[in-house]
Design a protein around this motif. Structure first.
Motif, PDB file in Angstrom:
ATOM      1  N   ALA A   1      50.314  26.037  26.519  1.00 35.07           N
ATOM      2  CA  ALA A   1      49.242  24.962  26.230  1.00 35.07           C
ATOM      3  C   ALA A   1      47.891  25.296  27.321  1.00 35.07           C
ATOM      4  O   ALA A   1      46.912  24.995  26.915  1.00 35.07           O
ATOM      5  N   TRP A   2      48.248  25.644  28.447  1.00 39.53           N
ATOM      6  CA  TRP A   2      47.191  26.014  29.474  1.00 39.53           C
ATOM      7  C   TRP A   2      46.449  26.913  28.904  1.00 39.53           C
ATOM      8  O   TRP A   2      45.325  27.222  29.323  1.00 39.53           O
ATOM      9  N   GLY A   3      47.114  28.095  28.221  1.00 41.34           N
ATOM     10  CA  GLY A   3      46.178  29.435  27.662  1.00 41.34           C
ATOM     11  C   GLY A   3      45.480  28.786  26.496  1.00 41.34           C
ATOM     12  O   GLY A   3      44.208  29.493  26.316  1.00 41.34           O
ATOM     13  N   ALA A   4      45.813  27.773  25.737  1.00 32.68           N
ATOM     14  CA  ALA A   4      44.910  27.419  24.793  1.00 32.68           C
ATOM     15  C   ALA A   4      43.647  26.802  25.247  1.00 32.68           C
ATOM     16  O   ALA A   4      42.557  26.630  24.550  1.00 32.68           O
TER      17      ALA A   4
ATOM     18  N   PRO B   1      29.829  30.053  21.206  1.00 29.73           N
ATOM     19  CA  PRO B   1      29.201  28.747  21.633  1.00 29.73           C
ATOM     20  C   PRO B   1      29.055  27.827  20.368  1.00 29.73           C
ATOM     21  O   PRO B   1      28.939  26.720  20.465  1.00 29.73           O
ATOM     22  N   GLN B   2      28.984  28.064  18.970  1.00 31.01           N
ATOM     23  CA  GLN B   2      28.958  27.263  18.013  1.00 31.01           C
ATOM     24  C   GLN B   2      30.279  26.325  17.733  1.00 31.01           C
ATOM     25  O   GLN B   2      29.986  25.284  17.578  1.00 31.01           O
ATOM     26  N   VAL B   3      31.312  26.873  18.287  1.00 25.37           N
ATOM     27  CA  VAL B   3      32.494  26.056  18.438  1.00 25.37           C
ATOM     28  C   VAL B   3      32.358  24.722  19.393  1.00 25.37           C
ATOM     29  O   VAL B   3      32.837  23.587  19.216  1.00 25.37           O
ATOM     30  N   LEU B   4      32.044  25.353  20.489  1.00 20.81           N
ATOM     31  CA  LEU B   4      31.681  24.070  21.719  1.00 20.81           C
ATOM     32  C   LEU B   4      30.598  23.061  21.135  1.00 20.81           C
ATOM     33  O   LEU B   4      30.645  21.922  21.487  1.00 20.81           O
ATOM     34  N   LEU B   5      29.590  23.587  20.587  1.00 20.64           N
ATOM     35  CA  LEU B   5      28.409  22.845  20.051  1.00 20.64           C
ATOM     36  C   LEU B   5      28.884  21.883  18.956  1.00 20.64           C
ATOM     37  O   LEU B   5      28.528  20.477  18.755  1.00 20.64           O
TER      38      LEU B   5
ATOM     39  N   ILE C   1      45.170  22.295  18.401  1.00 23.71           N
ATOM     40  CA  ILE C   1      45.774  21.051  18.712  1.00 23.71           C
ATOM     41  C   ILE C   1      45.214  20.434  20.147  1.00 23.71           C
ATOM     42  O   ILE C   1      44.929  19.264  20.462  1.00 23.71           O
ATOM     43  N   VAL C   2      45.091  21.545  21.124  1.00 24.36           N
ATOM     44  CA  VAL C   2      44.791  21.239  22.483  1.00 24.36           C
ATOM     45  C   VAL C   2      43.540  20.704  22.584  1.00 24.36           C
ATOM     46  O   VAL C   2      42.954  19.717  23.070  1.00 24.36           O
ATOM     47  N   TRP C   3      42.619  21.359  21.873  1.00 24.06           N
ATOM     48  CA  TRP C   3      41.060  21.010  21.794  1.00 24.06           C
ATOM     49  C   TRP C   3      40.712  19.830  20.930  1.00 24.06           C
ATOM     50  O   TRP C   3      39.501  19.313  21.384  1.00 24.06           O
ATOM     51  N   ASN C   4      41.161  19.528  19.917  1.00 27.70           N
ATOM     52  CA  ASN C   4      40.952  18.656  19.018  1.00 27.70           C
ATOM     53  C   ASN C   4      41.666  17.340  19.166  1.00 27.70           C
ATOM     54  O   ASN C   4      41.320  16.085  18.754  1.00 27.70           O
ATOM     55  N   ILE C   5      42.868  17.401  19.849  1.00 28.76           N
ATOM     56  CA  ILE C   5      43.618  16.069  20.047  1.00 28.76           C
ATOM     57  C   ILE C   5      43.750  15.669  21.596  1.00 28.76           C
ATOM     58  O   ILE C   5      43.386  14.624  22.062  1.00 28.76           O
ATOM     59  N   ARG C   6      44.428  16.728  22.419  1.00 30.01           N
ATOM     60  CA  ARG C   6      44.424  16.475  23.768  1.00 30.01           C
ATOM     61  C   ARG C   6      43.387  16.430  24.640  1.00 30.01           C
ATOM     62  O   ARG C   6      43.276  15.586  25.664  1.00 30.01           O
ATOM     63  N   LEU C   7      42.435  17.401  24.641  1.00 25.77           N
ATOM     64  CA  LEU C   7      41.430  17.608  25.485  1.00 25.77           C
ATOM     65  C   LEU C   7      40.293  16.398  25.367  1.00 25.77           C
ATOM     66  O   LEU C   7      39.712  15.913  26.448  1.00 25.77           O
TER      67      LEU C   7
ATOM     68  N   VAL D   1      35.066  29.766  12.895  1.00 22.13           N
ATOM     69  CA  VAL D   1      35.867  30.357  13.697  1.00 22.13           C
ATOM     70  C   VAL D   1      37.319  29.999  13.626  1.00 22.13           C
ATOM     71  O   VAL D   1      37.711  28.709  13.787  1.00 22.13           O
ATOM     72  N   ASP D   2      38.189  30.789  13.134  1.00 23.55           N
ATOM     73  CA  ASP D   2      39.599  30.562  12.876  1.00 23.55           C
ATOM     74  C   ASP D   2      40.335  30.345  14.275  1.00 23.55           C
ATOM     75  O   ASP D   2      40.849  31.424  14.921  1.00 23.55           O
ATOM     76  N   LEU D   3      40.715  29.366  14.611  1.00 23.89           N
ATOM     77  CA  LEU D   3      41.361  28.845  15.796  1.00 23.89           C
ATOM     78  C   LEU D   3      42.950  28.890  15.784  1.00 23.89           C
ATOM     79  O   LEU D   3      43.429  28.400  14.634  1.00 23.89           O
ATOM     80  N   PRO D   4      43.669  29.387  16.589  1.00 25.75           N
ATOM     81  CA  PRO D   4      45.284  29.419  16.425  1.00 25.75           C
ATOM     82  C   PRO D   4      45.631  27.872  16.640  1.00 25.75           C
ATOM     83  O   PRO D   4      44.716  26.868  17.093  1.00 25.75           O
TER      84      PRO D   4
END
Length: 402
Positions: free
Chosen positions: A54-57, A67-71, A102-108, A94-97
């Motif tokens: 999780a922390w690695g994600a 940068p396009q992912v963060l934007l 899950i971490v970036w789209n749901i938890r963060l 960008v194909d994310l694991p």
């Protein structure tokens, strides 16, 4: 020449007097609480993953090196790609694991919304306390939260199907009821505060009259909120309305981050820029006028900033109680009443309180009873704020006017 240098150095030192060890320690402590809450939030959830995974994600290079992912996260898919293209960046997918998704789209997003809500409510409460010169003032007590909450509930329950289409050239932008929540919340909060001020005005205002008027308006608006439930035949809408009236971060996504960010950012910048004016208001109306301040115009301008901050919070998290009241108290007891320090301290203590409370709201049932239910974060802040408010009353002989 040496004299000019010494004078410049002295002025620079005087400008830095407000930045002291207590404030730095407070900011570092708040940051550590937020980071710890973030690491806890991303480590638990329905999808099972190890803590290192999780922390690695969170630090996944697939996100940080594109940068396009963060934007896309911050601006939305369409606008994010448009900005990336304007800046000459790649717009390729960008194909994310799975864990990173899950971490970036749901938890963060939940953590980021908690940070923004904590900032907004703390700054709003601090401004209202200066504007009214009343340490009991807050968006919740002055009726702003109830007014904004009523406007949001009206939008959700009565006008949920309303949308506005604005043609711009070859493109038409469609704003649905959700997209208009910040505006409706701001209008509702402004109306409520105007009513409170009108009730409290009698050749001027006083701390006691403002608080009493706020209690009256809050009670009436909360009754209207309860009455709205009878018009909602859909159980899903009722549950959503209950979440709004108690304050909840359950199910928030990047859309809520994008809704809260502009209003919070503007309110924070203005509150920092107007810290000196807030300090002058604390000296009293006669002193402020003798210093050349247009008191009434400044008071209403600052109130507008506080309402904007409260509306940004309510639009995404509902009515979260006590944060706007207790955070300025905590910061004031540590760093003093100088608003240059107070506002900065609120920007760190507010998010720390919200993030920690949300960790408790999300994980209490899971850790204590192994059940998937979640508390609303407004319940947790109320359980924290109520006893603290009682502590303040017992500790201080007099409470009210600053």
């Amino acid at each position: 020449m040496a004299t000019d240098t010494d004078t410049a150095a002295t002025r620079q030192d005087q400008g830095r007097v407000w930045l002291d060890g207590k404030l730095v320690t407070l900011c570092l402590g708040g940051t550590l609480v937020v980071v710890a809450s973030l690491l806890v939030q991303v480590s638990f959830g329905t999808y099972s993953m190890s803590i290192p995974q999780a922390w690695g994600a969170v630090a996944d290079p697939a996100v940080w090196t594109h940068p396009q992912v963060l934007l896309r996260f911050l601006l939305g898919e369409g606008l994010g790609d448009a900005v990336a293209g304007t800046l000459g960046l790649s717009t390729a997918e960008v194909d994310l694991p799975t864990a990173t998704n899950i971490v970036w789209n749901i938890r963060l997003p939940r953590v980021f919304v908690a940070i923004l809500v904590g900032m907004a409510l703390a700054v709003s409460g601090a401004i209202f306390q200066a504007v009214t010169r009343n340490e009991l003032a807050s968006p919740f007590i002055l009726g702003v939260s109830s007014g904004a909450g009523l406007a949001v509930l009206l939008t959700l329950v009565v006008f949920s199907s309303v949308s506005i289409a604005i043609p711009l050239g070859i493109t038409t932008f469609v704003f649905d009821s959700t997209a208009m929540l910040p505006l409706t919340a701001a209008l509702g909060g402004a109306l409520a505060f105007a009513i409170v001020y009108a009730i409290a005005w009698k050749g001027g205002t006083s701390p006691v009259r403002l608080v009493l008027a706020g209690v009256i308006v809050s009670t009436v608006f909360q009754s209207l909120q309860t009455a709205l439930f009878t018009f909602a035949s859909d159980i899903g809408v009722v549950q959503q309305a209950i979440a709004w009236t108690t304050g909840s971060l359950t199910g928030v996504e990047w859309e809520q981050v994008r809704l809260a960010l502009p209003g919070t950012f503007v309110a924070v910048v203005l509150s920092l820029a107007l810290a000196r004016q807030l300090n002058v208001l604390l000296l009293g109306e006669s002193t402020a006028r003798s210093l050349g301040m247009p008191v009434e115009r400044m008071r209403f301008g600052l109130s507008a900033v506080a309402i904007l901050a409260a509306a940004a919070s309510i639009a995404v998290a509902g009515i979260v109680s006590f944060v706007g009241l207790i955070v300025p108290h905590v910061v004031r007891n540590i760093v003093g009443s100088d608003y240059r320090k107070l506002v900065v301290g609120c920007l760190f203590v507010g998010p720390a309180l919200m993030c920690a409370a949300d960790v408790g709201a999300r994980l209490f049932f899971e850790l204590a009873f192994n059940q998937p239910q979640q508390l609303h974060v407004g319940i947790v802040t109320g359980l924290i704020g109520g006893p603290y408010f009682l502590y303040l009353m017992r500790k201080q002989q007099t409470m009210g006017e600053l």
